[in-house]
Design a protein around this motif. Structure first.
Motif, mmCIF file in Angstrom:
data_model
loop_
_atom_site.group_PDB
_atom_site.id
_atom_site.type_symbol
_atom_site.label_atom_id
_atom_site.label_comp_id
_atom_site.label_asym_id
_atom_site.label_seq_id
_atom_site.Cartn_x
_atom_site.Cartn_y
_atom_site.Cartn_z
ATOM 1 N N GLY A 89 10.768 -3.131 8.205
ATOM 2 C CA GLY A 89 9.846 -2.209 8.870
ATOM 3 C C GLY A 89 9.475 -0.980 8.059
ATOM 4 N N VAL A 90 10.127 -0.750 6.924
ATOM 5 C CA VAL A 90 9.871 0.485 6.172
ATOM 6 C C VAL A 90 9.468 0.258 4.707
ATOM 7 C CG1 VAL A 90 11.377 1.898 7.623
ATOM 8 C CG2 VAL A 90 12.341 0.759 5.612
ATOM 9 N N CYS A 91 9.598 -0.954 4.203
ATOM 10 C CA CYS A 91 9.248 -1.190 2.799
ATOM 11 C C CYS A 91 7.718 -1.190 2.643
ATOM 12 C CB CYS A 91 9.863 -2.510 2.310
ATOM 13 S SG CYS A 91 8.987 -3.986 2.872
ATOM 14 N N PRO A 92 7.216 -1.083 1.418
ATOM 15 C CA PRO A 92 5.754 -1.018 1.233
ATOM 16 C C PRO A 92 5.023 -2.206 1.851
ATOM 17 C CG PRO A 92 6.895 -0.518 -0.825
ATOM 18 C CD PRO A 92 7.941 -0.939 0.144
ATOM 19 N N TYR A 93 5.645 -3.386 1.853
ATOM 20 C CA TYR A 93 4.978 -4.564 2.413
ATOM 21 C C TYR A 93 4.918 -4.499 3.933
ATOM 22 C CZ TYR A 93 5.390 -6.329 -2.313
ATOM 23 O OH TYR A 93 5.283 -6.469 -3.660
ATOM 24 N N CYS A 94 6.037 -4.102 4.536
ATOM 25 C CA CYS A 94 6.037 -3.965 6.003
ATOM 26 C C CYS A 94 5.009 -2.927 6.435
ATOM 27 C CB CYS A 94 7.423 -3.571 6.504
ATOM 28 S SG CYS A 94 8.597 -4.939 6.547
ATOM 29 N N VAL A 95 4.982 -1.798 5.724
ATOM 30 C CA VAL A 95 4.078 -0.711 6.090
ATOM 31 C C VAL A 95 2.619 -1.142 5.945
ATOM 32 C CG1 VAL A 95 3.317 1.601 5.386
ATOM 33 C CG2 VAL A 95 5.760 1.101 5.598
ATOM 34 N N ALA A 96 2.352 -2.055 4.992
ATOM 35 C CA ALA A 96 0.985 -2.507 4.745
ATOM 36 C C ALA A 96 0.636 -3.760 5.550
ATOM 37 C CB ALA A 96 0.793 -2.769 3.255
ATOM 38 N N CYS A 102 8.276 -8.827 3.074
ATOM 39 C CA CYS A 102 9.277 -7.751 3.210
ATOM 40 C C CYS A 102 10.346 -7.820 2.114
ATOM 41 C CB CYS A 102 9.943 -7.853 4.589
ATOM 42 S SG CYS A 102 11.294 -6.685 4.827
ATOM 43 N N ASP A 103 10.739 -6.619 1.640
ATOM 44 C CA ASP A 103 11.762 -6.544 0.589
ATOM 45 C C ASP A 103 13.174 -6.835 1.110
ATOM 46 O OD1 ASP A 103 10.100 -5.974 -1.554
ATOM 47 O OD2 ASP A 103 10.147 -3.801 -1.191
ATOM 48 N N ALA A 104 13.392 -6.683 2.400
ATOM 49 C CA ALA A 104 14.746 -6.877 2.943
ATOM 50 C C ALA A 104 14.690 -7.705 4.231
ATOM 51 C CB ALA A 104 15.407 -5.525 3.196
ATOM 52 N N PRO A 105 14.209 -8.915 4.115
ATOM 53 C CA PRO A 105 14.055 -9.748 5.326
ATOM 54 C C PRO A 105 15.330 -10.527 5.641
ATOM 55 C CG PRO A 105 13.250 -10.953 3.439
ATOM 56 C CD PRO A 105 13.781 -9.634 2.914
ATOM 57 N N LEU A 106 15.380 -11.082 6.832
ATOM 58 C CA LEU A 106 16.357 -12.116 7.145
ATOM 59 C C LEU A 106 15.583 -13.363 7.560
ATOM 60 C CD1 LEU A 106 19.047 -10.175 9.233
ATOM 61 C CD2 LEU A 106 19.271 -11.026 6.882
ATOM 62 N N PHE A 107 16.040 -14.498 7.088
ATOM 63 C CA PHE A 107 15.377 -15.753 7.414
ATOM 64 C C PHE A 107 16.309 -16.635 8.254
ATOM 65 C CE2 PHE A 107 13.275 -14.641 3.288
ATOM 66 C CZ PHE A 107 12.033 -14.341 3.840
ATOM 67 N N THR A 108 15.756 -17.110 9.340
ATOM 68 C CA THR A 108 16.526 -17.947 10.262
ATOM 69 C C THR A 108 16.968 -19.236 9.555
ATOM 70 O OG1 THR A 108 15.085 -17.099 11.995
ATOM 71 C CG2 THR A 108 16.479 -18.988 12.558
ATOM 72 N N GLY A 109 18.237 -19.539 9.680
ATOM 73 C CA GLY A 109 18.755 -20.781 9.103
ATOM 74 C C GLY A 109 18.986 -20.718 7.609
ATOM 75 N N TYR A 110 18.859 -19.508 7.034
ATOM 76 C CA TYR A 110 19.037 -19.333 5.579
ATOM 77 C C TYR A 110 19.910 -18.098 5.316
ATOM 78 C CZ TYR A 110 17.523 -18.505 0.670
ATOM 79 O OH TYR A 110 17.453 -18.273 -0.684
ATOM 80 N N THR A 111 19.495 -16.963 5.837
ATOM 81 C CA THR A 111 20.323 -15.766 5.698
ATOM 82 C C THR A 111 20.788 -15.232 7.051
ATOM 83 O OG1 THR A 111 18.306 -14.425 5.541
ATOM 84 C CG2 THR A 111 19.336 -15.086 3.485
ATOM 85 N N ARG A 112 20.344 -15.844 8.146
ATOM 86 C CA ARG A 112 21.003 -15.631 9.434
ATOM 87 C C ARG A 112 21.059 -16.982 10.138
ATOM 88 N NH1 ARG A 112 18.320 -11.404 13.150
ATOM 89 N NH2 ARG A 112 19.820 -12.223 14.638
ATOM 90 N N ILE A 121 21.607 -16.561 18.064
ATOM 91 C CA ILE A 121 21.260 -15.159 18.306
ATOM 92 C C ILE A 121 20.027 -14.837 17.471
ATOM 93 C CG2 ILE A 121 22.017 -12.763 17.995
ATOM 94 C CD1 ILE A 121 23.769 -13.983 20.038
ATOM 95 N N ALA A 122 19.057 -14.165 18.082
ATOM 96 C CA ALA A 122 17.838 -13.824 17.347
ATOM 97 C C ALA A 122 17.461 -12.369 17.595
ATOM 98 C CB ALA A 122 16.688 -14.733 17.787
ATOM 99 N N ASP A 123 16.764 -11.793 16.616
ATOM 100 C CA ASP A 123 16.127 -10.492 16.795
ATOM 101 C C ASP A 123 14.957 -10.707 17.761
ATOM 102 O OD1 ASP A 123 14.386 -8.265 16.534
ATOM 103 O OD2 ASP A 123 15.133 -7.855 14.508
ATOM 104 N N ALA A 124 15.018 -10.045 18.898
ATOM 105 C CA ALA A 124 14.038 -10.312 19.966
ATOM 106 C C ALA A 124 12.605 -10.071 19.508
ATOM 107 C CB ALA A 124 14.352 -9.441 21.177
ATOM 108 N N ARG A 125 12.408 -9.152 18.562
ATOM 109 C CA ARG A 125 11.041 -8.816 18.142
ATOM 110 C C ARG A 125 10.391 -9.944 17.362
ATOM 111 N NH1 ARG A 125 12.054 -4.052 14.443
ATOM 112 N NH2 ARG A 125 13.707 -5.513 13.888
ATOM 113 N N PHE A 126 11.207 -10.903 16.918
ATOM 114 C CA PHE A 126 10.664 -11.990 16.105
ATOM 115 C C PHE A 126 10.639 -13.316 16.861
ATOM 116 C CE2 PHE A 126 11.574 -8.590 13.340
ATOM 117 C CZ PHE A 126 10.617 -8.657 12.356
ATOM 118 N N ALA A 127 10.872 -13.244 18.174
ATOM 119 C CA ALA A 127 10.798 -14.449 19.014
ATOM 120 C C ALA A 127 9.423 -14.509 19.668
ATOM 121 C CB ALA A 127 11.883 -14.406 20.079
#
Ligand SMILES: [Zn+2]
Ligand SMILES: [Zn+2]
Length: 324
Positions: A89-96, A102-112, A121-127
């Motif tokens: 939510g704060v990196c240059p890509y998210c802001v744009a 995103c520079d610091a993402p999490l990917f379902t089934g890969y890094t979460r 369990i999921a981040d509700a904003r991405f459901a």
């Protein structure tokens, strides 16, 4: 079904259901599609997966616990959980508004942890709210094959003649979307895969052939879904002047050297990475009107290794879906 380390089969593991933290939801999995990216994770072709990790990022499920601060979603609601699981939510890509990069993402089934499970369990904003229309098994492949395909189609531009290289889960959805948009689909399968070519024609492709064949007419754009770098020069040769070739996979074997002449005349070669939530909302809004006929093969969750093996060997048409 846990991947404890790359290059080993998934292992059925009994784990306690976690409680959702702030901003998170817990989802009872109804169905989870199997994507080629899951194969790349299990086969160790992607760097730095979290190990152990539960793969799966085409999740359809029902919310059975809601963490503090979740807005817009409620207990019992049916949702889809896609590959993009969190952004900073704060990196240059998210802001744009380019959160797919995103520079610091999490990917379902890969890094979460993902959906090859009874619950996740999921981040509700991405459901994505899915409503109650449609069968969970038929909806699951939309969450990646459909969404990433949609993003790739947008990047391919407005061209009428569209080539699809690798006629798997994503292409079988996208062929129907492209036809609905009034485009002509040219389907490329492995050489000699007459069954796959017939399948492509049954979904509206005006031409289907081997990827070593030239299409009957120059194409305006081509999307490559197969993880095969050799296809890049073939696709560049198949597109007309100003044509665009989109690589839609997360991993590909090395691209061989090719003569500049096949890129010349303003042909473009681009890749697609991840998805944004806007892609998902845009696409899911259109889905009911398109009338996509989803071809699926279901496997019980404990047969996830078999589903992955069948995907690797190309033993089914359309998409594989795990059902707990
Ligand atoms: Zn970011
Ligand atoms: Zn995927």
């Amino acid at each position: 079904m846990v991947s404890n380390q790359p290059h080993t089969p998934l292992v059925w593991t009994d784990l306690p259901d976690r409680e959702p933290g702030p901003g998170e939801i817990r989802v009872k999995v109804l169905a989870c599609g199997v994507c080629r990216t899951d194969l790349h994770v299990v086969d160790g072709e992607l760097p730095h997966p979290n190990s152990p990790i539960i793969p799966g990022h085409e999740i359809v499920g029902r919310i059975d616990a809601v963490g503090d601060g979740v807005v817009g979603l409620s207990l019992g609601e049916r949702v889809g959980i896609p590959w993009l699981g969190h952004t900073c939510g704060v990196c240059p890509y998210c802001v744009a508004s380019r959160e797919n990069l995103c520079d610091a993402p999490l990917f379902t089934g890969y890094t979460r942890d993902g959906g090859f499970a009874t619950a996740t369990i999921a981040d509700a904003r991405f459901a994505f709210p899915l409503g109650e229309t449609g069968d969970a098994v038929k909806l699951a492949p939309l969450l990646c094959a459909g969404l990433i395909g949609w993003r790739a189609l947008a990047l391919a531009g407005e061209g009428r003649r569209l080539g699809l290289y690798g006629f798997g889960a994503a292409a079988h959805i996208l062929a129907q979307v492209a036809r609905w948009q009034g485009r002509e689909v040219y389907a490329f399968t492995q050489a000699g895969d007459t069954k796959g070519q017939a399948f492509a024609r049954s979904l509206g492709a005006v031409w289907a052939g081997g990827s070593d064949e030239a299409p009957p007419v120059p194409l305006d754009a081509a999307i490559i879904f197969a993880p095969v770098g050799d296809l890049v020069p073939l696709a560049l040769r198949a597109v007309a002047k100003g044509g665009r070739v989109v690589c839609a996979g997360i991993h590909m074997s090395d691209i061989p050297a090719f003569p500049y002449a096949i890129l010349w005349e303003e042909r473009q070669l681009v890749s697609v990475a991840n998805l944004s939530r806007k892609d998902g909302l845009d696409f899911l809004k259109l889905v009911p009107g398109i009338g996509i006929v989803m071809t699926t093969t279901t496997y019980p969750l404990e047969r996830a290794n078999r589903a992955l093996a069948d995907l690797r060997a190309g033993r089914f048409e359309g998409a594989a879906v795990l059902v707990p």
